[in-house]
Structure formats: C-alpha cells, structure tokens
Design an enzyme around this catalytic site. Structure first.
Site, mmCIF file in Angstrom:
data_model
loop_
_atom_site.group_PDB
_atom_site.id
_atom_site.type_symbol
_atom_site.label_atom_id
_atom_site.label_comp_id
_atom_site.label_asym_id
_atom_site.label_seq_id
_atom_site.Cartn_x
_atom_site.Cartn_y
_atom_site.Cartn_z
ATOM 1 N NE ARG A 120 -3.169 0.296 2.857
ATOM 2 C CZ ARG A 120 -2.208 1.071 4.093
ATOM 3 N NH1 ARG A 120 -1.606 1.386 4.165
ATOM 4 N NH2 ARG A 120 -1.911 0.166 5.085
ATOM 5 C CE1 TYR A 163 -15.863 11.469 -16.386
ATOM 6 C CE2 TYR A 163 -14.968 11.804 -14.039
ATOM 7 C CZ TYR A 163 -15.406 11.499 -15.156
ATOM 8 O OH TYR A 163 -15.774 9.796 -14.813
ATOM 9 C CG ASP A 191 -9.262 16.735 -15.590
ATOM 10 O OD1 ASP A 191 -9.179 15.212 -16.166
ATOM 11 O OD2 ASP A 191 -10.470 15.542 -14.737
ATOM 12 C CE LYS A 251 -11.898 7.597 -18.822
ATOM 13 N NZ LYS A 251 -12.557 8.999 -17.622
HETATM 14 C C1 PLP Z 1 -12.640 10.107 -17.290
HETATM 15 C C2 PLP Z 1 -12.231 11.240 -16.543
HETATM 16 C C3 PLP Z 1 -12.119 11.241 -14.803
HETATM 17 C C4 PLP Z 1 -12.504 9.857 -14.223
HETATM 18 O O1 PLP Z 1 -12.130 9.396 -13.919
HETATM 19 P P1 PLP Z 1 -12.104 7.795 -12.950
HETATM 20 O O2 PLP Z 1 -10.893 6.757 -13.682
HETATM 21 O O3 PLP Z 1 -13.269 7.198 -14.466
HETATM 22 O O4 PLP Z 1 -11.986 7.355 -11.791
HETATM 23 C C5 PLP Z 1 -11.731 12.383 -14.754
HETATM 24 N N1 PLP Z 1 -11.073 13.250 -15.707
HETATM 25 C C6 PLP Z 1 -12.162 13.726 -17.085
HETATM 26 C C7 PLP Z 1 -11.869 14.211 -17.588
HETATM 27 C C8 PLP Z 1 -12.439 12.180 -17.317
HETATM 28 O O5 PLP Z 1 -12.555 12.332 -18.420
#
Ligand code: PLP
Length: 396
Positions: free
Chosen positions: A46, A99, A171, A196
């Site tokens: 962890r 998001y 982000d 992603k």
């Molecule tokens: C998918 C996404 C998130 C969240 O991420 P997860 O891996 O699904 O928890 C945050 N910001 C953006 C822009 C995203 O596309």
C-alpha cells in the site's frame, strides 16, 4: 529524451538478475526485511511497490516534474487532492463543462462538509477573476472540456489564481502530456484519469496526481498511503505496457479525429462540430498556442430528434456505444443520457449541453473506415426521412 523514448526507457532498465527485457510485475503485498526496520526501500505494497514506483517515475517524466502518485481510479486521485487541500469554509471554482464525476464529488461529498463550489465559464477570464476570493483554495481547470472541447487559458488562469494565493489543478486527461504540458503554463497540480489515453486500451481503471513542488505533493503522497486507494501491481504493469505506444497512439487518435471533424463539418444533418482543430472552433487560436496538437476527441450536434440521435449512436459498426474514451477501440457516447445524465435536464440546458450532442472517441482504426461508418449512419437517417416523407404523401 523525446516523449516516446521516455515512455519506453524511463525507469525501465532490463531486470538485472535474469536480463528480462521487460521489468517483471512485483505481485506482492509485503517484503522480507533483513532485520527489524531494515528494508530495501519497500515494506508494504500500500505504501510502495516497485511496479507502481516505475509507473510513477514514467508519468512524472512525461509531465516534466519529479513527483507522481498513482491511484485506483481518476476519482480516487481527485479525492486525494480535494481531501488534501479543502477544509470547511474553503471555496473551489470549476468550469461549466467539467467532468461529471468531478461535479458530483465536489457537490455531493465536499459541499456537504462545508466547501463552497462555484461553477462558471472558464473561457471568460474576467468571470474567473471576479469569482476568485480570499477563500478560494483551488482553481480546478479542465481543458479541453468534456464534451464540447472548449479551451481555457491555463497560463492566464494560473496568474489570476496565484495572485490570490490559490492553487491551480489541471485535469489533463483529454489533452494528455503528449499534447499539453500544464506545469510549463503555471499549474501546481496535474490530475489524470489514467484509464483513458495513458493506459489507452480500455482495460483498466486508474488515476494519477503529479506535482513539481515537494511541499505541494506531500499531502497527496501521505493520503495515497493513509487512505489506501492504490492500484494493484498488475494494473500498473498494464499501464507501463500501454504507455510504450502512447506517442504512436496519440498521433493516430489526432489524425482520425481531424479526418472525422472534416467529414462531419458541413453535412446537412450535422448542426455543429466541436473540434479545437477547426478554425471555426472558439478555442482554436488558444489551442494552437497552448497545445502541440488538437487531441483525439470530436463532438457534434446532430440535426435530428432524440430518437434519431439514439439510433445513430447505437448502430455504428466501429464505434461501440459506451462511456469512457481514449482507447484503441472507437467509442461513441450520448452525454445527455450517459456521462452527463446526473446533471438535471434544466441545468444541462443552462450549460448549453444539447440533447442531440454526440461525443466520439475515435480509436486507432483506419480513418477511412471510421469516416465511412459515420457517413453510412447519416445516410441511413436521410433515407429514413425520405421514406417517411414518401409515406406521408401516399397517405394524404
Ligand atoms: C474519466 C475521467 C475522470 C475520472 O476518472 P476515472 O478513472 O473514471 O475515475 C476524470 N476526469 C476526466 C476528464 C475524465 O474523463
């Protein structure tokens, strides 16, 4: 080192004991110590794990900083930033098109604990300046935004935030470090949904937080261990594998997105195309200055009924109907009923999010196949309309 070289060579020497070209997966929970308290830098997975540490090193190099912590999801990564920096009475400001999950965690988890959440148009710098107060702790930037791919000015927003003593979080999920380097524009913290483009194959959920300043990073690293939302070694290894082809993938995603935007633009059944690479896009000039490419996402509004939008989105040959983005396999999404359904209809309308908006995440297939698939869908809608007209004439 160039981007692709970093993804292949950073922190990933061949394994010394056997010569294994690819570093093994350290699938372990704990580590044998030589004497009580004398470990080899690892004592419990962890807290730290060699596979996870390699991934953190590569991600940090890609964003051009020293510190990275990976998490079990993008939202777990966001949660560490919010828990680390927000206290009752603090304010956070965020863009309109943020998001959906970021909107939810702030409004449903942190707002009830006494945090003030303000949402506004981040393309309007005067509005951003006016919204920042003495209590603003975090300015949360997402650019390009989801789903309309609006662009906001990271450098200008950072200057405004810093003048008021607030931290800037970017982000960087949509742009990725391949197309956008937020730290060079003034960001204090970068967050990713690794799920992603970074991992890139739609086969895992993961997140990351990065920072340049050790003092800013400290609470994040503390919370990674203290709250324990860490990814397993195998998922970290999968991301390391995916990253090795990231430059190739991003080039193809961007090429496909541009070809699709060009093909959709001007079609009779397409009301509007959202792609920052189009000169008509309101963020085009800023994107050219701030990014090194326009990214891999395209959205568009269909000139049609909800039923038509739904038929179009659910019957493509290569675009699977699903949430998420950034994988080698193309995806199509209907934000009003899927990713943005948690925003009430009236609020969606206020945000300008049309029910006929369709979001595409072109994969790494060949552009010609993807374009033809979309054109076939549009042609089918056109012929259905002709049929309806013909039947109406017959009936009258
Ligand atoms: C998918 C996404 C998130 C969240 O991420 P997860 O891996 O699904 O928890 C945050 N910001 C953006 C822009 C995203 O596309």
């Amino acid at each position: 080192m160039g981007f692709a070289t970093k993804t292949i060579h950073s922190a990933q020497p061949s394994e010394p004991e056997t010569g294994s070209l690819i570093a093994p997966i350290f699938q372990t929970s704990t580590y044998e110590q030589e004497a009580p308290g004398h470990d080899k830098g690892f004592n419990y997975s962890r807290t730290n794990n060699p596979t996870r540490q390699r991934l953190e090193c590569v991600l940090a190099e890609l964003e051009g900083v020293e510190y990275a912590a990976v998490f079990g999801s993008g939202l777990a990564a966001e949660n560490a930033i919010l828990q680390g920096y927000l206290r009752p009475g603090d304010e956070v400001i965020l863009p309109l098109d943020v998001y959906g999950g970021t909107y939810r965690i702030l409004n449903r988890v942190f707002q009830p604990m006494g945090v003030t959440v303000r949402q506004l148009d981040f393309c309007d710098l005067q509005a951003v300046a006016a919204a920042i107060t003495r209590n603003t702790r975090l300015v949360w930037v997402e650019t390009p935004t989801n789903p309309r791919l609006f662009i906001s000015d990271i450098a200008a927003i950072s200057a405004l935030a810093h003048a008021a003593g607030a931290l800037v979080v970017v982000d960087n999920t949509f742009a990725t470090p391949y197309f956008q380097q937020p730290f060079s524009l003034g960001a204090d913290i970068v967050v990713h949904s690794v799920t992603k483009y970074l991992a890139g194959h739609s086969d895992l959920i993961q997140g990351a937080v990065l920072a340049r300043d050790p003092a800013i990073f400290e609470p994040i690293k503390f919370l990674q261990n203290a709250t324990g939302a860490v990814p397993g070694p195998f998922d970290c290894w999968l991301t390391l594998r995916g990253l090795k082809t990231m430059e190739l993938r991003m080039l193809r995603h961007a090429e496909n997105a541009a070809a699709i935007a060009d093909a959709l633009q001007g079609h009779a059944l397409v009301r509007r195309v959202y792609f920052p690479g189009l000169p008509e896009h309101p963020g085009h000039d800023l994107a050219r200055r701030q990014m090194t490419g326009f990214g891999g996402m395209v959205s568009f509004e269909l000139e049609g009924s909800i039923a038509e939008v739904s038929r179009f989105a659910s019957s493509r040959r290569y675009f699977a109907l699903g949430e998420s983005l950034g994988g080698v396999k193309s995806l199509v999404c209907h934000p009003a009923t899927m990713t943005h359904a948690s925003i009430p209809a009236a609020a969606r309308a206020e945000l300008g999010l049309s029910d006929s908006l369709i979001r595409l995440s072109p994969g790494c297939e060949n552009a010609k196949d993807l374009v033809e698939d979309l054109q076939a869908g549009l042609a089918l809608l056109e012929s259905e309309r002709e049929n309806c007209k013909a039947q109406a004439v017959l009936a009258s």
